[in-house]
Enzyme design. Structure first.
Site, PDB file in Angstrom:
ATOM      1  N   CYS A 213      45.530  17.054 -25.408  1.00  0.00           N
ATOM      2  CA  CYS A 213      44.163  17.579 -25.533  1.00  0.00           C
ATOM      3  C   CYS A 213      43.853  18.559 -24.412  1.00  0.00           C
ATOM      4  CB  CYS A 213      43.150  16.448 -25.449  1.00  0.00           C
ATOM      5  SG  CYS A 213      43.522  15.081 -26.525  1.00  0.00           S
TER       6      CYS A 213
ATOM      7  N   GLU B  89      36.508  12.529 -28.675  1.00  0.00           N
ATOM      8  CA  GLU B  89      37.172  13.512 -27.820  1.00  0.00           C
ATOM      9  C   GLU B  89      37.930  14.407 -28.790  1.00  0.00           C
ATOM     10  OE1 GLU B  89      39.751  15.360 -26.820  1.00  0.00           O
ATOM     11  OE2 GLU B  89      40.918  13.807 -25.801  1.00  0.00           O
TER      12      GLU B  89
END
Lengths: 506, 506
Positions: free
Chosen positions: B301, B264
């Protein structure tokens, strides 16, 4: 023959038949050779851009529309049945019965995927209701699997229908809602053309966008490399050799934007003969093995190339029966001259080793292959990596073991496999219990008391396995679950109902 | 503080605390620095071999046993709550409330996975009954998802608990039946140590094999590279930067036996402000955006770094409100000195461009970050790839568009994202319908009228998205579906009931 099919030799790009500047000549096992347009990176680009242009509209079709399209492709293939068998047998050297059976499997796959998407389980829909009173509040979350984008499919040499133009990969991708660009295999370009004609007829009758399917006929290496590197391609389905597959896998991983490469790269499919089963019916298993090993000239990914058998008389009886049965098998025509040569090269690897004993050694002529059988011991096998490499064709290697411990050691020593098989009787249960945890880590499918050839197209099928058998991490390339390769999950948070994908509404 | 925690600085390898020859000193935001053993490839090898040795026994545990183990880890973490918050706040500079909340999320994830595996849906069991009368006969086929093998997990800088030692990746892998080797993040080694202590206590109370979990404290680059290249590792879970993640992805793909790398890698999470919503509540959305952008010093994120807004007064009101709200946000301590420096470098990219106008520019000192806001136009954005690169921290870029067409063009120009957001009112529905098919191809999660920070751990969550947001092809790294990354399907054909995995029996 009631139908005669003479290929025109063109590519199919987004609904148009396209001639090419350069051409190549087919090399059929029988019948006339034909000229075919040679693929180029420029044509690949046209097909991929057309696929990308078609993607939004195709991704927005209903499941019923896509199911009708898949069924129409199956119908159009059946409408060309005799011509497909005619050109298919000529190009591949496979017998008519095989082509007819493989056509049934191909249309069966298309229809199975039509039913599968209508059921809708594959959408994997999930819903977490909003919890506005919670601290912090939970939003409304809905998840669904959506098509990944344009998919590249490589025709396989050994399945001119079921793993080629409108084969399993194409059926799964089209079912998912992904346009497909096929690189045809140069071993059966005419078969590819007539199947593409069937797909085009279905596109027209179902009013699908032309870009949803293209067939680029084979060419030089640059056709495959430009296809997997094309920025519009989002996933690749491949069945073929370890060398070629790994090269394409590497290109997919090295892209600026990497994509998944679902490659089925073959394996030796080891078979373990447990002592009680060997004692009770070693000879019968040996004869059965010979049948599986030589089916389709041994040109199946699941061909059981290695048998692990105890030393001693029961094992001897197995080997003797296998050799006797193999001796009865006449030479068979192979798919291409190159595959026939590779088979002879594979055989030569065994002839050149003094750790390997010949049991049945045959000479083959031209494009034919006759069975060969060799024997070695566990220690030699484990020390010599080349003995575990697939030989594509009807060649068997028996590895003799001293007992249960050596059998387990050998099982642990195998690389990733498509299948692993045990032959067992009730008294073998303890040894089977030792082997099973090892074998389930090594193979995508574990069988008892059968042979791995004949891959059932079903919900439970897994055709894949740890590398080098495949690069299908967590996936299968046969069966309904293979659709997952071409899907990606999307979560919708607090979206008004009217904006959700149709399959999430209501 | 009622509890005082002084780390001993050792690695945890297969149940033993192991000191190292070399050490590094932690760099906490507050409180005393400590010495920690430095990871080495030799220690990685020990941990991976222990994980492989533990795998067969752990893979054979029942779901109830693994659920009890996951719950025990959660309990042991709670038992160390105060000490975890103490060392966590010192090391990361994050406030106590955040550490307490993140601990709750971490134990919640562990307990959610315990429930999830008890339900058993994740096993994806399928059964095709034998059809002995069919020609050819169909064998009995049963499919189940099995654990993939030892998993490597990389601790994330920005989630010292929820994406680190016993975070989401570890919970999912342990739930699946996979041993875990964690590479701790050197930004919070003491937090890692105390969480590892909790895992060890659970291993002991649940009688799990020690090799099921190891923590190698950070070290040089060779710790991470040797971990992903170790032949016993079968999959990798990673949360971190694009540069570091891509390097590890490449190593995984280049292995002799490639393995999946579930990375990720972050994104800019574009937010589209549609005209009616902008006119009705542009200022309120601007203020809300400022809150999402600065939460946790912008170190998420899913931080919405880019807002796409129309030219004209409604857009002006949005920008003005965002700037006013951002101005009120005090400088916040960042996770590490390096991250604070990278934030300043990211800001300098914008200061150095005459296509970008400053709206609110602040100076930050040392390890702190204050918000910054810039503005540009669509044409400039599309011509300048660097403007679309993530700046980790509280920096926002507003891209002004002339209208709906330019908004759609911009949407199509974005790279893969974790999330994409639209703010819309009823009158925006037609434009939203145009954007949605584009956004669902670009992002793992699509939101309406909210902000993407605050990732819900749920069945429907998708945390992932097309590259470069992630290398999670078809997967998520948050939510129950993330367990799929660590499973592979195995088909059992005609196996006697007694030999099937327990979950397939009966």
């Amino acid at each position: 023959m009631t139908q005669d099919f003479t290929p025109h030799g063109k590519h199919l790009i987004a609904g148009e038949w396209v001639a090419g500047a350069a051409s190549f000549r087919s090399e059929p096992a029988s019948g006339p050779a034909h000229e075919f347009a040679m693929g180029t990176p420029g044509l690949v680009d046209q097909a991929c851009e057309a696929a990308a242009a078609a993607f939004p509209a195709y991704a927005a079709t209903t499941r019923a529309e896509r199911a009708a399209f898949l069924n129409a492709i199956a119908d159009e293939i059946e409408a060309r049945a005799a011509a497909i068998t005619q050109i298919g047998t000529q190009e591949t050297g496979l017998p008519e019965a095989r082509l007819n059976g493989e056509r049934g499997r191909t249309t069966g796959q298309l229809r199975l995927f039509a039913q599968h998407i209508l059921k809708g389980d594959y959408l994997d829909r999930r819903h977490d209701k909003a919890l506005p009173e919670r601290t912090p509040p939970r939003p409304e979350l809905r998840m669904i699997q959506r098509p990944i984008g344009p998919v590249a499919v490589f025709g396989a040499s050994n399945f001119p229908l079921a793993f080629s133009t409108a084969g399993g990969d194409t059926a799964a991708a089209l079912a998912a809602g992904c346009p497909v660009v096929v690189k045809g295999h140069s071993a059966h370009p005419g078969t590819g053309e007539i199947v593409a004609e069937a797909v085009l007829a279905a596109i027209q009758s179902c009013n699908m966008p032309g870009g949803v399917f293209s067939l680029i006929q084979g060419g030089k290496r640059d056709v495959g490399t430009s296809l997997v590197q094309h920025p519009q391609i989002r996933a690749v389905g491949f069945t073929g050799s370890l060398g070629g597959g790994r090269a394409l896998f590497d290109l997919c991983a090295q892209r600026p934007e990497p994509i998944p490469f679902f490659g089925e790269l073959g394996s030796v499919n080891p078979m373990f003969l447990l002592p009680e089963a060997a004692a009770a019916r070693g000879a019968a298993i040996g004869a059965g093995w010979a049948g599986s090993l030589t089916m389709g000239a041994g040109q199946f990914c699941t061909n059981p190339g290695i048998a692990v058998v105890g030393a001693g008389p029961a094992g001897d009886a197995f080997v003797k029966a296998a050799a006797e049965a193999l001796e009865q098998v006449a030479p068979q025509v192979m798919l291409t001259d190159g595959i026939a040569r590779a088979y002879q090269d594979g055989k030569a690897r065994f002839d050149g080793r003094n750790t390997v004993q010949p049991v049945l050694v045959t000479a083959s002529e031209g494009r034919t292959a006759a069975p060969n059988l060799y024997e070695t011991d566990a220690a030699s096998y484990l020390q010599d990596h080349a003995l575990g490499e697939e030989v594509f064709g009807p060649l068997g290697l028996v590895v003799r073991v001293s007992g249960a411990d050596e059998m387990e050691t050998l099982a642990k020593g195998f690389e990733g496999q498509l299948t692993a098989t045990i032959h067992m009787d009730d008294g073998d249960i303890d040894l089977a219990r030792r082997l099973l945890p090892v074998l389930e880590q090594k193979a995508g499918r574990v069988l008892a008391n059968g042979f791995p050839t004949g891959v059932e197209v079903a919900d439970s099928m897994v055709h894949g396995g740890p590398y080098p058998a495949s690069t299908n991490f967590g996936a299968t390339s046969v069966g309904t679950m293979s659709i997952r390769r071409f899907l990606r999950p999307v979560c919708f948070q607090n979206l008004p109902e009217a904006l959700l994908p149709e399959d999430l509404r209501g």
